[in-house]
Design an enzyme around this catalytic site. Structure first.
Site, PDB file in Angstrom:
ATOM      1  N   ASP A   1       7.937 -12.808  18.484  1.00 43.23           N
ATOM      2  CA  ASP A   1       8.399 -11.803  19.780  1.00 43.23           C
ATOM      3  C   ASP A   1       7.958 -12.585  21.046  1.00 43.23           C
ATOM      4  OD1 ASP A   1       9.016  -9.333  20.169  1.00 43.23           O
ATOM      5  OD2 ASP A   1       7.142  -8.831  21.008  1.00 43.23           O
ATOM      6  N   LYS A  49      14.525  -7.191  14.314  1.00 44.03           N
ATOM      7  CA  LYS A  49      13.424  -6.831  13.916  1.00 44.03           C
ATOM      8  C   LYS A  49      13.795  -5.306  14.131  1.00 44.03           C
ATOM      9  CE  LYS A  49      11.570  -8.812  16.982  1.00 44.03           C
ATOM     10  NZ  LYS A  49      10.358  -9.444  18.036  1.00 44.03           N
ATOM     11  N   ASP A 102       9.272 -10.533  24.406  1.00 42.13           N
ATOM     12  CA  ASP A 102       8.147  -9.956  25.400  1.00 42.13           C
ATOM     13  C   ASP A 102       7.258  -9.187  24.599  1.00 42.13           C
ATOM     14  OD1 ASP A 102      11.119  -9.449  26.863  1.00 42.13           O
ATOM     15  OD2 ASP A 102      11.604  -7.546  25.662  1.00 42.13           O
TER      16      ASP A 102
HETATM   17  O1  DEZ Z   1      14.856  -2.547  24.097  1.00 41.24           O
HETATM   18  C1  DEZ Z   1      14.844  -3.024  23.592  1.00 41.24           C
HETATM   19  O2  DEZ Z   1      15.551  -4.668  23.483  1.00 41.24           O
HETATM   20  C2  DEZ Z   1      13.079  -3.826  23.098  1.00 41.24           C
HETATM   21  O3  DEZ Z   1      12.281  -2.832  23.363  1.00 41.24           O
HETATM   22  C3  DEZ Z   1      12.345  -5.467  23.973  1.00 41.24           C
HETATM   23  O4  DEZ Z   1      14.025  -6.471  24.226  1.00 41.24           O
HETATM   24  C4  DEZ Z   1      12.298  -5.772  22.531  1.00 41.24           C
HETATM   25  O5  DEZ Z   1      11.970  -7.720  23.129  1.00 41.24           O
HETATM   26  P1  DEZ Z   1      11.233  -8.015  21.500  1.00 41.24           P
HETATM   27  O6  DEZ Z   1       9.604  -7.574  22.420  1.00 41.24           O
HETATM   28  O7  DEZ Z   1      11.434  -8.366  20.503  1.00 41.24           O
HETATM   29  O8  DEZ Z   1      10.458 -10.277  22.386  1.00 41.24           O
HETATM   30 MG    MG Z   2       8.269  -7.491  22.164  1.00 42.76          MG
END
Ligand code: DEZ
Ligand code: MG
EC number: 3.1.3.41
Length: 298
Positions: free
Chosen positions: A26, A222, A28
């Site tokens: 992942d 996901k 973020d």
């Molecule tokens: O709200 C969103 O789009 C998500 O919280 C965020 O960008 C998730 O990103 P990830 O943690 O899957 O990289």
């Molecule tokens: Mg994340």
């Protein structure tokens, strides 16, 4: 009850490396928080590569296309990543609309979201409107040029939109009131980890469109298994020797569990240790941060 095991020693890291060949990350909350790279991420990714591990990046953040994620990796000095190693929810949604729903290319998509959605649609030869159009930054009024609906719009894609306002929500609703217009969402994360803050995620924005229209979107990020199918179509991984590394239980860890992968949660994003210790079996492992895999080697 089988409690998640915390990774705190070199021996535990070595055991993890023996168990898994493929690491799905992942982004973020695991690699970075916005433009802030988390500690020892570059070193950890290089270390895993040096051990012959395959690295795949799976992010629900739809504001960037795979091309722009590639630039972000380059900016942070992460080497050896190719576009085919990156699976963003904007890409997954555009591909699903095109290949699974067989979207008519003479039609257009109305976007409630960021540039990533526009860019991935363009790459597939699908026209899109709305989204980042600066006209939508103006306050909503009955004079909005967007109220003259485009009859060629055949789908709405909603995702994370940091310029969200009443104008964008109002026009999105006009399109969703037509039941023939397809409704898709990139992901449904309720929150988004920023540097030192938890912010509203894509799901909190999309929920407004769901509530006003009374419709439910097809979701592609996901924990949806269609995303794993897309990864498998490209990489054909041995899933038993693959592990999902994430910061969120109901997206990343569920995705790993449902897909039959191992699961490692890091505490640099959404979840707290107390929360993790309430879980039974998933995640299998957790660590304070991804960089511990590298730091514990020293
Ligand atoms: O709200 C969103 O789009 C998500 O919280 C965020 O960008 C998730 O990103 P990830 O943690 O899957 O990289
Ligand atoms: Mg994340």
């Amino acid at each position: 009850m089988s409690l998640p095991q915390k990774i705190t020693t070199k021996e535990q890291v070595d055991a993890l490396l023996d168990q898994y060949d493929n690491f799905l990350f992942d982004c973020d909350g695991v690699l970075w928080l916005g433009d802030h790279l988390l500690p020892h991420v570059v070193e950890t990714l290089a270390f895993l590569k040096s051990k012959g591990k395959k690295l795949i990046f799976v992010t629900n953040n739809s504001t960037k296309s795979r091309e722009n994620y590639l630039k972000k990796f380059e900016k942070f000095g992460v080497k050896g990543i190719t576009k085919s190693d990156i699976f963003g929810s904007a890409y997954a949604t555009a591909v699903y609309l095109d290949k699974v729903m067989k979207f008519d290319h003479t039609k257009k998509v109305w976007v409630l979201g960021g540039q990533g959605v526009h860019d991935e649609l363009t790459e597939l030869g699908i026209q899109s409107i709305g989204g980042t159009d600066p006209e939508l930054d103006k306050p909503f009024s009955d004079d909005s040029k967007f109220l003259k609906l485009d009859p060629e719009v055949g789908a709405v894609i909603a995702g994370l939109d940091t310029s969200i306002n009443y104008h964008r929500l109002s026009i999105t609703l006009q399109y969703l009131l037509d039941p023939n217009v397809i409704f898709m969402a990139t992901n449904i994360d309720s929150t988004f980890p920023s540097h030192g803050k938890i912010l509203p995620g894509a799901g909190s924005i999309i929920e407004s469109a769901i509530y006003s229209s009374g419709r439910q979107p097809t979701v592609c990020g996901k924990p949806n298994m269609n995303l794993l199918k897309a990864i498998q179509a490209e990489h054909n991984l041995n899933l038993e020797r693959s592990i999902m590394v994430g910061d969120r239980l109901n997206t990343d860890m569920k995705f790993g569990k449902d897909g039959g992968l191992g699961t490692l949660l890091v505490l640099t994003g959404i979840e707290t240790e107390a929360n993790v210790l309430k879980q039974d079996g998933t995640p299998k492992y957790y660590a304070d941060k991804l960089g511990d895999l590298y730091e514990l080697q020293k």
